[in-house]
Design a protein around this motif. Structure first.
Motif, PDB file in Angstrom:
ATOM      1  N   ARG A   1       0.889  -1.292   0.078  1.00  0.00           N
ATOM      2  CA  ARG A   1      -0.175   0.028  -0.134  1.00  0.00           C
ATOM      3  C   ARG A   1       1.040   1.415  -0.368  1.00  0.00           C
ATOM      4  N   GLN A   2       1.794   1.224   0.332  1.00  0.00           N
ATOM      5  CA  GLN A   2       3.312   2.399   0.312  1.00  0.00           C
ATOM      6  C   GLN A   2       3.952   2.764   0.007  1.00  0.00           C
ATOM      7  N   GLY A   3       3.767   2.078  -1.875  1.00  0.00           N
ATOM      8  CA  GLY A   3       3.804   2.198  -2.776  1.00  0.00           C
ATOM      9  C   GLY A   3       5.061   0.691  -3.021  1.00  0.00           C
ATOM     10  N   VAL A   4       5.697  -0.275  -2.363  1.00  0.00           N
ATOM     11  CA  VAL A   4       6.465  -0.689  -2.515  1.00  0.00           C
ATOM     12  C   VAL A   4       6.434  -2.028  -3.639  1.00  0.00           C
ATOM     13  N   ARG A   5       6.301  -2.311  -4.893  1.00  0.00           N
ATOM     14  CA  ARG A   5       5.919  -2.988  -5.899  1.00  0.00           C
ATOM     15  C   ARG A   5       6.447  -4.153  -6.135  1.00  0.00           C
ATOM     16  N   LEU A   6       7.275  -4.705  -4.729  1.00  0.00           N
ATOM     17  CA  LEU A   6       7.692  -6.304  -4.881  1.00  0.00           C
ATOM     18  C   LEU A   6       8.484  -6.236  -3.551  1.00  0.00           C
ATOM     19  N   ALA A   7       7.812  -6.874  -2.684  1.00  0.00           N
ATOM     20  CA  ALA A   7       7.939  -7.376  -1.058  1.00  0.00           C
ATOM     21  C   ALA A   7       8.073  -8.920  -0.571  1.00  0.00           C
ATOM     22  N   ALA A   8       9.362  -8.917  -0.100  1.00  0.00           N
ATOM     23  CA  ALA A   8       9.088 -10.753   1.279  1.00  0.00           C
ATOM     24  C   ALA A   8       9.544 -10.208   2.442  1.00  0.00           C
ATOM     25  N   VAL A   9       8.998 -11.193   2.806  1.00  0.00           N
ATOM     26  CA  VAL A   9       9.064 -11.399   4.546  1.00  0.00           C
ATOM     27  C   VAL A   9      10.012 -12.533   4.251  1.00  0.00           C
ATOM     28  N   THR A  10      10.486 -12.971   5.118  1.00  0.00           N
ATOM     29  CA  THR A  10      11.382 -13.851   5.507  1.00  0.00           C
ATOM     30  C   THR A  10      11.125 -14.635   6.890  1.00  0.00           C
ATOM     31  N   LEU A  11      10.675 -16.041   6.708  1.00  0.00           N
ATOM     32  CA  LEU A  11      10.708 -16.960   7.916  1.00  0.00           C
ATOM     33  C   LEU A  11      11.431 -17.381   9.149  1.00  0.00           C
ATOM     34  N   GLY A  12      12.505 -17.417   8.231  1.00  0.00           N
ATOM     35  CA  GLY A  12      13.769 -18.046   8.767  1.00  0.00           C
ATOM     36  C   GLY A  12      13.345 -20.189   8.153  1.00  0.00           C
ATOM     37  N   ARG A  13      13.240 -20.609   9.041  1.00  0.00           N
ATOM     38  CA  ARG A  13      12.737 -21.972   8.562  1.00  0.00           C
ATOM     39  C   ARG A  13      11.759 -22.409   7.655  1.00  0.00           C
ATOM     40  N   ASP A  14      10.705 -21.591   8.009  1.00  0.00           N
ATOM     41  CA  ASP A  14       9.590 -21.989   7.346  1.00  0.00           C
ATOM     42  C   ASP A  14       9.782 -21.188   5.805  1.00  0.00           C
ATOM     43  N   GLY A  15      10.365 -20.464   5.461  1.00  0.00           N
ATOM     44  CA  GLY A  15      10.774 -20.163   4.075  1.00  0.00           C
ATOM     45  C   GLY A  15      10.362 -17.957   4.099  1.00  0.00           C
ATOM     46  N   ALA A  16       9.202 -18.491   3.097  1.00  0.00           N
ATOM     47  CA  ALA A  16       9.111 -16.418   2.654  1.00  0.00           C
ATOM     48  C   ALA A  16       8.201 -16.499   2.401  1.00  0.00           C
ATOM     49  N   LEU A  17       7.218 -15.589   2.805  1.00  0.00           N
ATOM     50  CA  LEU A  17       6.294 -14.392   2.666  1.00  0.00           C
ATOM     51  C   LEU A  17       6.215 -13.720   1.212  1.00  0.00           C
ATOM     52  N   ILE A  18       5.745 -13.566  -0.029  1.00  0.00           N
ATOM     53  CA  ILE A  18       6.153 -12.421  -1.096  1.00  0.00           C
ATOM     54  C   ILE A  18       5.172 -12.181  -1.309  1.00  0.00           C
TER      55      ILE A  18
ATOM     56  N   LEU B   1      15.341 -10.271 -11.999  1.00  0.00           N
ATOM     57  CA  LEU B   1      16.072  -9.661 -12.976  1.00  0.00           C
ATOM     58  C   LEU B   1      16.571 -10.438 -14.077  1.00  0.00           C
ATOM     59  N   GLN B   2      16.823 -12.032 -14.294  1.00  0.00           N
ATOM     60  CA  GLN B   2      17.095 -12.646 -15.087  1.00  0.00           C
ATOM     61  C   GLN B   2      15.017 -13.519 -16.010  1.00  0.00           C
ATOM     62  N   ALA B   3      14.102 -12.345 -15.522  1.00  0.00           N
ATOM     63  CA  ALA B   3      12.465 -13.380 -15.155  1.00  0.00           C
ATOM     64  C   ALA B   3      12.482 -11.600 -16.467  1.00  0.00           C
ATOM     65  N   GLU B   4      13.495 -10.769 -16.144  1.00  0.00           N
ATOM     66  CA  GLU B   4      13.181  -9.737 -17.240  1.00  0.00           C
ATOM     67  C   GLU B   4      11.387  -9.341 -17.226  1.00  0.00           C
ATOM     68  N   THR B   5      11.028  -8.663 -16.573  1.00  0.00           N
ATOM     69  CA  THR B   5       9.277  -7.988 -16.805  1.00  0.00           C
ATOM     70  C   THR B   5       9.978  -7.113 -15.346  1.00  0.00           C
ATOM     71  N   GLU B   6       9.028  -6.585 -14.620  1.00  0.00           N
ATOM     72  CA  GLU B   6       8.256  -5.178 -14.061  1.00  0.00           C
ATOM     73  C   GLU B   6       8.021  -6.299 -12.390  1.00  0.00           C
ATOM     74  N   PRO B   7       8.939  -5.102 -11.536  1.00  0.00           N
ATOM     75  CA  PRO B   7       7.937  -5.931 -10.022  1.00  0.00           C
ATOM     76  C   PRO B   7       6.533  -6.108  -9.536  1.00  0.00           C
ATOM     77  N   GLU B   8       5.760  -5.722 -10.719  1.00  0.00           N
ATOM     78  CA  GLU B   8       4.105  -5.844  -9.449  1.00  0.00           C
ATOM     79  C   GLU B   8       4.082  -6.668 -10.332  1.00  0.00           C
ATOM     80  N   HIS B   9       4.574  -6.995 -12.130  1.00  0.00           N
ATOM     81  CA  HIS B   9       4.296  -8.256 -13.085  1.00  0.00           C
ATOM     82  C   HIS B   9       4.238  -9.613 -12.934  1.00  0.00           C
ATOM     83  N   LEU B  10       5.145  -9.815 -11.315  1.00  0.00           N
ATOM     84  CA  LEU B  10       5.150 -11.126 -11.443  1.00  0.00           C
ATOM     85  C   LEU B  10       4.218 -11.795 -10.799  1.00  0.00           C
ATOM     86  N   THR B  11       3.804 -12.993 -11.727  1.00  0.00           N
ATOM     87  CA  THR B  11       2.977 -13.709 -11.266  1.00  0.00           C
ATOM     88  C   THR B  11       3.501 -14.618  -9.610  1.00  0.00           C
ATOM     89  N   ARG B  12       1.798 -14.748  -9.221  1.00  0.00           N
ATOM     90  CA  ARG B  12       1.907 -16.001  -7.791  1.00  0.00           C
ATOM     91  C   ARG B  12       2.734 -16.990  -8.266  1.00  0.00           C
TER      92      ARG B  12
END
Length: 320
Positions: A218-235, A270-281
């Motif tokens: 909501r603050q304008g970050v186009r792609l964000a992640a929260v790391t959860l240690g051994r439980d992986g990450a939310l993106i 970066l290797q996907a050559e796309t914009e942050p907000e265009h990444l699919t799930r």
């Protein structure tokens, strides 16, 4: 054009003195390891074949020489790594708990990394990089704080994506309130961002990782992640929030885990050559698994840069 980099990072480069057993007299031994979150991130991205460059300052001393050599071996461009004989390279003494988690004691009064001035920064690097990455430790003191903001403005106006990983270290801030204010001040610049589950309440009004992600978007970050240690990450991005599962590890030292995750994730993006907000799930899950694989291998060894795995190891953990 002197450098065309995929990722350029500005920030701290230091020595992590990590526990390495005891001497014959029963005294603790410490191993000299290269450290600094921005450099760790670049080292991971370089394993994917990306062109990386580092901007920062170390002392003209044995530690500064060692760090420069380490970055060169890692494939990181050091053209704008300043060595200054007026200041000593920052040192961090790390105490490891049984679960691999760390406590830090810093020698940084002042450390060379805090003394970087904007006049020492090669502007052509910032004008010719796809991603400009920063942490928050360059914001603790001037002149590096002012240099960081000026570099962010120049890189963003030149078309670079701004990447941010706060990497909170309480011992380096005068108080938590100052840290929170300055760490949050960078968000308005940011396109892509990574925080840990321990940093959610510092960077957002929410402790819950998913709520924190929604807030950053909501603050304008186009792609964000929260790391959860051994439980992986939310993106998450405008397409929603997904979870990338983690991998089992024999944890030795968690130094560099989040940095290596972000290096692997950002390189894949970066290797996907796309914009942050265009990444699919699906892409977010895939790139998150790559980052998790890198981090899961990193924590099986001591230190940050020297623990970054090779591509063969990463592919094997991913089952490729």
């Amino acid at each position: 054009m002197r450098i065309k980099a995929d990722i350029t990072a500005l920030g701290e480069l230091l020595i992590d003195f990590t526990p390495a057993g005891v001497s014959q007299q029963g005294m603790r031994l410490f191993e000299q390891n290269p450290g600094g979150a921005p450099a760790n991130m670049l080292a991971a991205a370089a394993k994917f074949g990306l062109k990386t460059a580092f901007i920062g300052k170390v002392g003209r001393d044995m530690h500064g020489d060692f760090l420069r050599e380490t970055l060169v071996k890692a494939g990181i461009n050091t053209e704008n790594l300043i060595q200054d004989d007026r200041y000593f390279t920052t040192l961090a003494f790390v105490s490891l708990k049984e679960n691999g988690e760390r406590e830090f004691s810093f020698s940084r009064k002042p450390g060379a990394d805090t003394q970087l001035c904007m006049k020492e920064v090669d502007k052509s690097i910032l004008e010719n990089t796809r991603v400009f990455h920063v942490g928050s430790l360059s914001l603790t003191d001037d002149p590096s704080r002012t240099a960081t903001y000026e570099a962010l403005n120049l890189a963003k106006s030149s078309g670079a994506l701004i990447s941010y990983d706060p990497n909170y270290r309480a011992a380096l801030w005068s108080d938590a309130e100052t840290a929170q204010l300055r760490m949050q001040s960078v968000i308005s610049y940011v396109d892509i961002m990574k925080i840990s589950d321990e940093e959610t309440a510092l960077l957002t009004p929410y402790e819950d990782p998913e709520e924190a992600l929604r807030y950053l978007i909501r603050q304008g970050v186009r792609l964000a992640a929260v790391t959860l240690g051994r439980d992986g990450a939310l993106i998450g991005n405008a397409n929603g929030i997904v979870k990338a599962e983690g991998f089992s590890s024999q944890v030795v030292d968690t130094t560099g885990a989040g940095d290596s995750f972000w290096g692997g994730f950002t390189a894949s993006f970066l290797q996907a050559e796309t914009e942050p907000e265009h990444l699919t799930r699906g892409q977010m899950i895939e790139f998150g698994r790559v980052g998790n694989a890198v981090a899961s291998l990193c924590v099986e060894h001591r230190s940050g840069i020297s623990a970054i795995p090779e591509m063969e190891e990463i592919k094997e953990r991913l089952g490729k």
